[in-house]
Design an enzyme around this catalytic site. Structure first.
Site, short mmCIF file in Angstrom:
data_model
loop_
_atom_site.label_atom_id
_atom_site.label_comp_id
_atom_site.label_asym_id
_atom_site.label_seq_id
_atom_site.Cartn_x
_atom_site.Cartn_y
_atom_site.Cartn_z
CD GLU A 1 -2.64 1.20 2.64
OE1 GLU A 1 -3.74 1.76 2.62
OE2 GLU A 1 -2.16 0.66 3.67
CE LYS B 1 -7.41 1.16 3.49
NZ LYS B 1 -6.24 1.84 4.13
CB CYS C 1 -4.14 -1.56 4.42
SG CYS C 1 -3.26 -1.26 5.98
#
Length: 282
Positions: free
Chosen positions: A46, A118, A159
């Site tokens: 990330e 995300k 994440c």
């Protein structure tokens, strides 16, 4: 499919700086070494292009996707090396006051095979005064994404998504055999939860987890946990790159392991709709 169920994964563990140019150079070197080491698919963490907590400095540096030098460099690199390069995520500008935390899978031709923004924003207050408000600068995605590799289907996440098992359930039910979870986990949360959550996602989905991570103390003061991992569908850790330094790690992945685990313990096919809990008064 390419006729083989096996492929070699290269994980790039980074300590991304504030300068995208520095990060491009660091990642390019490691991706080249991954190719030399026989990797078919390479995953970066990330925030490969920049780690920046200051909103002002972030928006002074990042650009829209079509102008991003990191993405352009990695597309050419994937084409030149003939490998899949999965850019864990880049910060790309999508409006004057919002960015996307966006993952890119680049195929062997240098084409973008899949994008994923995300979904879950990291808005938390940790002990010791450590606080993050990702939603101040980033626009949340709203679409789960799977795409096909020559060795089977890949589910894309990033994440903080790790903490939301419904996403991984949806990806597994959509046929994902491999789950990418590129990350920049804080050291505090990583020490408590990283390994157990990564293994849980692999076990629940009966899938491989590949998780390239940021590591160490960054220029903006953030400290990340590292421990880039590959976990097999039974929950066994095949690769752990530790929490000290950037670098490159490899793991061999066999699609047959997914099929074997799902045959022996087909929990993903046993799921039933869960009704709203009934409040029973004593």
């Amino acid at each position: 499919m390419n006729g083989s169920s096996k492929f070699r994964v290269g994980l790039i563990q980074m300590r991304s700086a504030r300068s995208p140019a520095v990060n491009i150079d660091d990642a390019t070197k490691l991706i080249g070494e991954a190719k030399t080491g026989g990797a078919d698919y390479v995953l970066t963490p990330e925030m490969t292009n920049i780690m920046e907590l200051s909103r002002e400095k972030l928006f002074a540096t990042i650009v829209p996707e079509e102008n991003d030098a990191t993405l352009a460099t990695f597309r050419e690199l994937a084409r030149a090396l003939g490998i899949f390069v999965h850019v864990g995520s880049l910060a790309v500008k999508v409006s004057p006051d919002k960015a996307a935390n966006r993952s890119f899978l680049i195929d062997r031709r240098g084409d973008i095979a899949a994008r994923y923004d995300k979904i879950h924003m990291f808005d938390v207050d940790l002990t010791g005064g450590e606080s993050y408000r990702e939603s101040r600068s980033y626009r949340a995605g709203d679409l789960a994404v799977v795409t096909d590799l020559p060795w089977g289907r890949l589910g894309l996440t990033i994440c903080y998504d790790l903490r939301f098992p419904a996403l991984y359930r949806a990806l597994a039910e959509a046929g994902a055999m491999y789950l990418a979870i590129p990350s920049a986990f804080t050291r505090q949360t990583g020490e408590a939860h990283w390994h157990v959550l990564m293994r849980a996602r692999a076990i629940e989905a009966g899938a491989f987890v590949v998780a390239a991570a940021q590591v160490g103390r960054h220029e903006d003061g953030r400290q990340t946990y590292g421990h880039s991992l590959v976990v097999d569908p039974w929950g066994k850790v095949l690769l752990d790159m530790g929490g000290d330094e950037p670098g490159l790690g490899f793991a061999e992945i066999d699609q047959a392991a997914v099929e074997e685990v799902r045959r022996r313990l087909p929990a993903i096919w046993h799921r039933r709709p869960i009704p709203q809990p009934e409040h029973v008064r004593s």
